[in-house]
Design a protein around this motif. Structure first.
Motif, PDB file in Angstrom:
ATOM      1  N   GLY A 121      20.933  55.826 -21.829  1.00 31.03           N
ATOM      2  CA  GLY A 121      21.007  56.716 -21.565  1.00 31.03           C
ATOM      3  C   GLY A 121      19.271  57.173 -21.079  1.00 31.03           C
ATOM      4  N   PRO A 122      18.090  56.072 -21.428  1.00 24.51           N
ATOM      5  CA  PRO A 122      17.470  56.764 -20.760  1.00 24.51           C
ATOM      6  C   PRO A 122      16.707  56.867 -19.199  1.00 24.51           C
ATOM      7  CG  PRO A 122      17.157  56.009 -22.855  1.00 24.51           C
ATOM      8  CD  PRO A 122      18.307  55.409 -22.912  1.00 24.51           C
ATOM      9  N   ILE A 123      17.697  55.372 -18.949  1.00 31.03           N
ATOM     10  CA  ILE A 123      18.003  54.768 -18.117  1.00 31.03           C
ATOM     11  C   ILE A 123      18.945  56.442 -17.057  1.00 31.03           C
ATOM     12  CG2 ILE A 123      19.240  53.594 -16.083  1.00 31.03           C
ATOM     13  CD1 ILE A 123      18.436  51.163 -18.700  1.00 31.03           C
ATOM     14  N   SER A 124      19.531  56.445 -17.625  1.00 28.66           N
ATOM     15  CA  SER A 124      20.226  57.195 -17.198  1.00 28.66           C
ATOM     16  C   SER A 124      20.194  58.929 -16.262  1.00 28.66           C
ATOM     17  CB  SER A 124      22.167  57.730 -17.355  1.00 28.66           C
ATOM     18  OG  SER A 124      23.207  56.271 -17.372  1.00 28.66           O
ATOM     19  N   GLN A 175      28.803  50.363 -21.515  1.00 28.43           N
ATOM     20  CA  GLN A 175      28.302  51.543 -21.986  1.00 28.43           C
ATOM     21  C   GLN A 175      27.900  52.699 -20.760  1.00 28.43           C
ATOM     22  OE1 GLN A 175      28.201  52.943 -25.065  1.00 28.43           O
ATOM     23  NE2 GLN A 175      28.009  54.574 -24.878  1.00 28.43           N
ATOM     24  N   ILE A 176      27.211  52.365 -19.886  1.00 33.46           N
ATOM     25  CA  ILE A 176      26.455  53.034 -18.987  1.00 33.46           C
ATOM     26  C   ILE A 176      28.691  54.339 -18.520  1.00 33.46           C
ATOM     27  CG2 ILE A 176      27.629  51.845 -17.002  1.00 33.46           C
ATOM     28  CD1 ILE A 176      24.469  53.532 -18.143  1.00 33.46           C
ATOM     29  N   ILE A 177      29.322  53.497 -18.440  1.00 29.17           N
ATOM     30  CA  ILE A 177      30.910  54.771 -17.765  1.00 29.17           C
ATOM     31  C   ILE A 177      30.457  55.285 -18.529  1.00 29.17           C
ATOM     32  CG2 ILE A 177      31.900  53.416 -19.699  1.00 29.17           C
ATOM     33  CD1 ILE A 177      32.670  54.551 -15.726  1.00 29.17           C
ATOM     34  N   PHE A 218      31.924  48.843  -8.251  1.00 30.92           N
ATOM     35  CA  PHE A 218      31.906  50.611  -8.431  1.00 30.92           C
ATOM     36  C   PHE A 218      31.325  51.270  -7.930  1.00 30.92           C
ATOM     37  CE2 PHE A 218      32.270  53.412 -11.985  1.00 30.92           C
ATOM     38  CZ  PHE A 218      33.457  53.186 -12.430  1.00 30.92           C
ATOM     39  N   ALA A 219      30.199  51.084  -7.467  1.00 30.75           N
ATOM     40  CA  ALA A 219      29.380  51.979  -7.032  1.00 30.75           C
ATOM     41  C   ALA A 219      29.116  52.490  -5.705  1.00 30.75           C
ATOM     42  CB  ALA A 219      27.266  51.706  -7.153  1.00 30.75           C
ATOM     43  N   VAL A 220      30.371  51.872  -4.842  1.00 31.72           N
ATOM     44  CA  VAL A 220      30.626  52.086  -3.598  1.00 31.72           C
ATOM     45  C   VAL A 220      32.137  52.694  -3.613  1.00 31.72           C
ATOM     46  CG1 VAL A 220      28.948  51.275  -2.395  1.00 31.72           C
ATOM     47  CG2 VAL A 220      31.473  49.309  -2.771  1.00 31.72           C
ATOM     48  N   GLU A 244      26.016  56.795  -9.039  1.00 32.86           N
ATOM     49  CA  GLU A 244      25.915  54.864  -8.598  1.00 32.86           C
ATOM     50  C   GLU A 244      24.773  54.555  -9.205  1.00 32.86           C
ATOM     51  OE1 GLU A 244      28.291  57.824  -5.852  1.00 32.86           O
ATOM     52  OE2 GLU A 244      26.135  58.246  -6.272  1.00 32.86           O
ATOM     53  N   ALA A 245      23.514  54.923  -9.299  1.00 35.66           N
ATOM     54  CA  ALA A 245      22.668  54.398  -8.747  1.00 35.66           C
ATOM     55  C   ALA A 245      22.552  53.350 -10.698  1.00 35.66           C
ATOM     56  CB  ALA A 245      21.596  55.052  -9.196  1.00 35.66           C
ATOM     57  N   VAL A 246      22.894  54.293 -11.573  1.00 39.75           N
ATOM     58  CA  VAL A 246      22.977  53.005 -12.600  1.00 39.75           C
ATOM     59  C   VAL A 246      24.238  52.237 -12.604  1.00 39.75           C
ATOM     60  CG1 VAL A 246      22.959  54.972 -13.975  1.00 39.75           C
ATOM     61  CG2 VAL A 246      24.932  54.541 -13.521  1.00 39.75           C
TER      62      VAL A 246
END
Length: 462
Positions: free
Chosen positions: A169-172, A45-47, A110-112, A182-184
């Protein structure tokens, strides 16, 4: 020379599982399952929560962003089939460990990513392992659950997935403004790698799978003693599943259509799951972005998306207990009630408060129905092929999941506004209702000894 007769005492694991009391073992089983499903939900979901920032960073069109969501789903399609095969060959537990480690590694990579092509490739690879984890967890939970709690146990397990989706949502909101999008992905990747430890230490292998495959007989007794404290098992026992004997035949996709009316059941499950996945993945991927375009702030849009995920978990709980007693046809009430909610958003200008109320109701019914389909997608198959059955159902459903994010991006790029997409996707639940009603009638006609029957078979006398 005469064939040697196996004189070991025979223990059927089915009546032991059917007559068990729910206790400490189930708390630990759910806890480990929640860890995997929570991270699967978060990572998939984070995407959507990071999508707006990724779109800006890489100058992506709506269609490209929708494609990025779709390619991850393509990976889950292949992963469900591949890891389901592994799970039915070497065991559910090692396949779950590999899946958890796999999506953790590719989340970090993916973050890099440096360009759009790398984003696509790495998101696809992440999806392969995300798609493999859920059907395997469902198989383990289903095979330890008595028939009276079979679907309910899967629904409870999927609460972890919904909470993982909601946490995005909250973490984002917490991480992205300070550290970038990138952090998430770094957070998700690191925690996923750490989650493999409790899976390896505490998740039990399915005793039904081991007994039907005639694998590691010495492990079955130890697992049963954990699950059933105080149970007395004869020394040197040979464990079996019912009267069907050993099942070491290699899996073939055609097995999903043979016996127990599977030639009709499998297509019905697949088609209903496809329709459900189309609308669920549309809401999951585009939800936060659509909330912004309708008029909410970035933070409010993410918070609303999180609350709708929690509402979806409530919908799953609401329907779960009815499925075990009344069958798959009961699920049809959920998509039926979702239709007016989606049409209302799509056709009528709503103020903010009314929109929030209706979108939450829509998620209760849409996600509740989706959880109901998930809970039944593996129950109609014998244990030796159950992971494959759930994996294939999940993978085929991904054709709908691929359609959802892409279709929404496509229609918006061709002139439809954010609200109009809800009207378009209101037609998918209509098809679900028809398919689920037919499936429910077929299930009610199954014999008592058939997998997925609403009534448990009488234990075999030994």
């Amino acid at each position: 020379m005469a064939e040697q007769v196996d004189s070991r005492p025979v223990v059927d694991v089915v009546p032991l599982i059917e007559n068990q009391k729910i206790g400490r073992f189930w708390v630990l089983l759910f806890a480990v399952s929640w860890a995997v499903t929570f991270l699967d939900g978060f990572d998939l979901q984070i995407i959507s929560f990071a999508g707006r920032y990724i779109q800006e960073a890489f100058a992506l069109s709506n269609t490209q962003l929708g494609t990025l969501g779709t390619v991850g789903v393509v990976g889950t399609l292949l992963g469900g089939i591949a890891m389901g095969y592994v799970g039915d060959r070497v065991g559910r537990k090692p396949a779950i460990i590999v899946s958890t480690l796999g999506f953790g590694v590719f989340m970090l990579l993916f973050a890099v990513a440096q360009d759009y092509l790398q984003l696509v490739v790495l998101r696809f690879a992440t999806g392969v392992f995300l798609g493999g984890a859920l059907p395997l967890v469902w198989a383990v939970v289903t095979e330890f659950a008595p028939a009276r709690l079979r679907s309910t146990s899967v629904v409870i397990t999927m609460i972890g997935y919904s909470l993982g989706s909601a946490s995005g949502g909250p973490i984002s909101n917490l991480l992205i403004p300070r550290f970038g999008w990138e952090a998430v992905f770094v957070a998700g990747g690191v925690v996923s790698l750490l989650a493999a430890v409790p899976v390896a230490l505490f998740l039990p292998e399915s005793v039904k799978f081991l007994a039907q495959r005639d694998l590691h007989q010495h492990r079955i007794g130890a697992i049963l003693r954990r699950a059933l404290p105080g149970v007395t098992l004869p020394a040197g026992a040979r464990f079996v599943v019912g009267t069907g004997g050993r099942d070491r035949a290699p899996f073939r996709p055609a097995d999903l259509f043979r016996g127990g009316r599977l030639a009709l059941i499998t297509p019905l499950v697949w088609l209903a799951y496809m329709c459900s996945s189309a609308i669920v993945f549309y809401l999951a991927f585009w939800g936060p972005i659509l909330n912004e375009r309708i008029g909410f702030s970035v933070s409010a849009a993410a918070t609303l998306a999180a609350w709708t995920a929690v509402a979806g978990a409530a919908g799953q709980l609401l329907i779960g207990r009815f499925i075990d007693h009344r069958g798959a046809g009961t699920i049809a009430w959920m998509p039926l009630l979702a239709v007016p909610c989606l049409m209302l958003i799509g056709l009528v200008p709503l103020n903010a408060a009314t929109y929030v109320a209706v979108i939450i109701l829509a998620h209760i019914f849409v996600i509740g129905g989706h959880g109901g389909i998930i809970s039944i997608c593996g129950i109609f198959y014998r244990p030796a092929i159950r992971a494959n059955g759930a994996g294939w159902a999940t993978s085929v459903a991904k054709f709908g999941a691929m359609l959802g994010p892409w279709l929404a991006g496509f229609v918006m790029d061709h002139g439809l506004d954010a609200r109009g997409t809800f009207f378009v996707f209101g037609f998918f639940p209509v098809a679900m209702v028809v398919l689920l009603v037919v499936l429910g009638r077929v299930q009610k006609g199954l014999s008592t000894d058939a997998d997925g029957s609403l009534q448990a078979a009488e234990p075999a006398v030994r």
